[in-house]
Design a protein around this motif. Structure first.
Motif, short mmCIF file in Angstrom:
data_model
loop_
_atom_site.label_atom_id
_atom_site.label_comp_id
_atom_site.label_asym_id
_atom_site.label_seq_id
_atom_site.Cartn_x
_atom_site.Cartn_y
_atom_site.Cartn_z
N ALA A 57 3.13 8.86 -6.06
CA ALA A 57 2.59 7.66 -5.44
C ALA A 57 1.76 6.86 -6.44
CB ALA A 57 1.77 8.02 -4.21
N ALA A 58 0.95 7.55 -7.23
CA ALA A 58 0.14 6.87 -8.25
C ALA A 58 1.02 6.21 -9.30
CB ALA A 58 -0.82 7.87 -8.89
N ALA A 69 2.63 3.10 -7.76
CA ALA A 69 1.65 2.01 -7.68
C ALA A 69 1.43 1.39 -9.06
CB ALA A 69 0.34 2.53 -7.10
N ASN A 111 1.16 12.83 -4.34
CA ASN A 111 0.13 11.96 -4.90
C ASN A 111 0.46 11.46 -6.30
OD1 ASN A 111 -1.34 12.13 -2.57
ND2 ASN A 111 -3.00 13.35 -3.44
N SER A 153 -2.14 -1.01 -3.77
CA SER A 153 -3.13 0.06 -3.78
C SER A 153 -2.42 1.34 -3.36
CB SER A 153 -4.29 -0.24 -2.83
OG SER A 153 -3.85 -0.24 -1.49
N ALA A 154 -2.99 2.47 -3.77
CA ALA A 154 -2.44 3.77 -3.39
C ALA A 154 -3.53 4.55 -2.67
CB ALA A 154 -1.97 4.55 -4.62
N ASP A 155 -3.24 4.99 -1.45
CA ASP A 155 -4.18 5.76 -0.65
C ASP A 155 -3.89 7.23 -0.92
OD1 ASP A 155 -5.76 6.98 1.21
OD2 ASP A 155 -5.06 5.78 2.91
N LEU A 156 -4.61 7.81 -1.86
CA LEU A 156 -4.33 9.18 -2.30
C LEU A 156 -5.28 10.21 -1.69
CD1 LEU A 156 -3.65 8.39 -6.06
CD2 LEU A 156 -2.02 8.48 -4.17
N ARG A 171 0.87 -1.17 0.00
CA ARG A 171 0.00 0.00 0.00
C ARG A 171 0.91 1.22 0.00
NH1 ARG A 171 -4.72 0.34 4.15
NH2 ARG A 171 -5.34 -1.36 2.79
N VAL A 172 0.74 2.08 -0.99
CA VAL A 172 1.53 3.30 -1.12
C VAL A 172 0.72 4.44 -0.49
CG1 VAL A 172 2.67 4.91 -2.70
CG2 VAL A 172 2.58 2.46 -3.25
#
Length: 85
Positions: free
Chosen positions: A66-67, A70, A63, A81-84, A54-55
């Motif tokens: 991070a995307a 991912a 962001n 998954s990326a928690d943006l 999880r990023v």
């Protein structure tokens, strides 16, 4: 509720150990493999996490990176998954 088709599941490794079966047929209302795993995990107590990475960026400015990270991991077959938010 929509009709469900029977699914023949074969368990290997840790799933076989935790379930205590090599195979079974189930009928579940899952629309995706992730939904099916969530149902089976809740029912049988499977311990394998549905995601491997999880990023989570520290600031909104990270962001985009991070995307991208991912997406690169996903392209390599990693469940990420990326928690943006």
């Amino acid at each position: 509720m929509p009709a469900t088709l029977p699914l023949q599941l074969q368990y290997f490794a840790v799933f076989r150990e935790q379930r205590g079966l090599a195979a079974e047929t189930v009928r579940e209302p899952a629309a995706t493999p992730a939904e099916l795993y969530a149902l089976l995990r809740a029912r049988h107590g499977f311990t394998l996490a549905p995601e491997q990475v999880r990023v989570i960026p520290i600031t909104d400015g990270q962001n985009e990176y991070a995307a991208q990270l991912a997406a690169q991991l996903r392209a390599q077959g990693v469940r990420v998954s990326a928690d943006l938010n």
